[in-house]
Design an enzyme around this catalytic site. Structure first.
Site, PDB file in Angstrom:
ATOM      1  N   HIS A  70      43.597 118.009 102.961  1.00 41.64           N
ATOM      2  CA  HIS A  70      44.095 117.224 104.079  1.00 41.64           C
ATOM      3  C   HIS A  70      45.509 117.676 104.430  1.00 41.64           C
ATOM      4  O   HIS A  70      46.257 118.139 103.565  1.00 41.64           O
ATOM      5  CB  HIS A  70      44.081 115.737 103.722  1.00 41.64           C
ATOM      6  CG  HIS A  70      42.703 115.209 103.436  1.00 41.64           C
ATOM      7  ND1 HIS A  70      42.065 114.281 104.251  1.00 41.64           N
ATOM      8  CD2 HIS A  70      41.822 115.473 102.437  1.00 41.64           C
ATOM      9  CE1 HIS A  70      40.872 114.010 103.755  1.00 41.64           C
ATOM     10  NE2 HIS A  70      40.696 114.722 102.652  1.00 41.64           N
ATOM     11  N   SER A 103      39.981 125.611  93.390  1.00 39.26           N
ATOM     12  CA  SER A 103      40.919 126.643  93.801  1.00 39.26           C
ATOM     13  C   SER A 103      42.341 126.093  93.847  1.00 39.26           C
ATOM     14  O   SER A 103      42.681 125.191  93.090  1.00 39.26           O
ATOM     15  CB  SER A 103      40.526 127.250  95.138  1.00 39.26           C
ATOM     16  OG  SER A 103      41.190 128.487  95.304  1.00 39.26           O
ATOM     17  N   ASP A 110      43.763 116.153  95.660  1.00 37.74           N
ATOM     18  CA  ASP A 110      43.805 115.764  94.258  1.00 37.74           C
ATOM     19  C   ASP A 110      43.958 117.052  93.454  1.00 37.74           C
ATOM     20  O   ASP A 110      43.234 118.030  93.699  1.00 37.74           O
ATOM     21  CB  ASP A 110      42.489 115.093  93.832  1.00 37.74           C
ATOM     22  CG  ASP A 110      42.330 113.674  94.354  1.00 37.74           C
ATOM     23  OD1 ASP A 110      43.234 113.182  95.064  1.00 37.74           O
ATOM     24  OD2 ASP A 110      41.287 113.060  94.058  1.00 37.74           O
TER      25      ASP A 110
END
Length: 301
Positions: A159, A263, A103
């Site tokens: 992921h 980050s 996200d």
């Protein structure tokens, strides 16, 4: 699709430059390590208050998390790296699509031109600098990149965007400047100066680099194959290259690591491997699993 090239002048404001200048004077590694220790305090009163104060400042929806109440988390880091409910971020049904690994928000995406990656107007850096390996960078010359920024309120697990087998990974020591848009506009070579973890996967379309870039107050970075990478934050002058001790094969959508605080992730693919989705542009918000690109060289297993 945004395929931006280096512009002659930065559009950073005076405030952006001042913010970057202040950061150059800060003990960024020490501050980030301190934040990690604070975020690991498990006193119920402290950690519950910390989490609730954070949630008042950021739009966080715990209804999509496996644990929906503040009291269920051991400490702030446990909350910050929370898992989502199964099915909350489905992968595309088309196996030939590269999916967003996180996200976040697109900082930039496009082509790697003459070995250089666009950062912001007036700023770029080389793939060789980012990967800390000039020979490896040749595999991505003329290829594609995407830079995705994770804000503090985002889900912070990373992921894999396309299935592959881990070939190698590298810990590159560096600074820990903020990676927010203001710093990206003002700080030359930001992503190749910061501490980072570079993972190279062999995929059906060739090598794929997934780079997890550390930042100010990113107290820790970890991977599913090696556990906690930082802290401590090394001051070594050379990167640490690693080969996996055992086969690490991940399917698209499998977790590969996580950030303790916000980050950036940078993806690299070889020439001719990807065709970015036409509706994507810098500044767009992404959700984990959202299609990013059509894979042009993929033999479906």
């Amino acid at each position: 699709m945004t395929t931006t090239t280096t512009a002659p002048a930065s559009d950073a404001s005076l405030g952006d430059h001042l913010f970057a200048a202040v950061q150059r004077c800060l003990p960024t590694r020490a501050l980030s390590a301190l934040m990690y220790r604070i975020a690991e305090i498990d006193s119920p009163g402290f950690k519950n208050g910390f989490i609730k104060a954070f949630m008042r400042g950021y739009p966080i929806d715990l209804s999509e998390a496996e644990r929906e109440t503040v009291e269920e988390y051991r400490h702030f880091n446990d909350f910050f790296t929370r898992a989502l409910k199964r099915g909350a971020r489905p992968m595309p049904s088309d196996p030939n699509l590269l999916a967003s690994p996180v996200d976040g928000r697109i900082s930039q995406l496009g082509a790697i031109r003459d070995g250089r990656i666009f950062q912001a107007k007036g700023h770029d850096y080389t793939a060789a600098e980012l990967l800390a390996d000039a020979e490896l960078a040749k595999a991505f010359d003329g290829g594609s990149f995407a830079t995705i920024y994770l804000a503090p309120h985002n889900y912070h697990r990373v992921h894999i965007p396309f299935g592959g087998k881990l070939r190698s990974w590298t810990y590159v020591p560096g600074r820990l400047f903020s990676v927010n848009p203001a710093t990206a506009r003002a700080m030359p070579r930001l992503f190749s100066r910061n501490e980072r973890m570079v993972a190279i996967f062999d995929t059906a379309f060739g090598p794929m680099a997934v780079v997890m870039v550390g930042a100010l107050f990113v107290g820790g970075v970890e991977t599913v194959w090696g556990g906690r990478l930082t802290p401590p934050h090394s001051r070594a002058a050379t990167p640490f290259h690693h080969q996996p001790d055992a086969t690490v094969a991940l399917a698209r959508g499998d977790e590969m690591g996580r950030f303790h605080m916000g980050s950036t992730v940078v993806l690299l693919a070889p020439r001719g491997a990807l065709d970015w989705q036409a509706n994507l542009a810098a500044g767009d918000t992404l959700r984990l699993g959202q299609p990013l690109a059509q894979v042009l060289q993929h033999a479906v297993a």
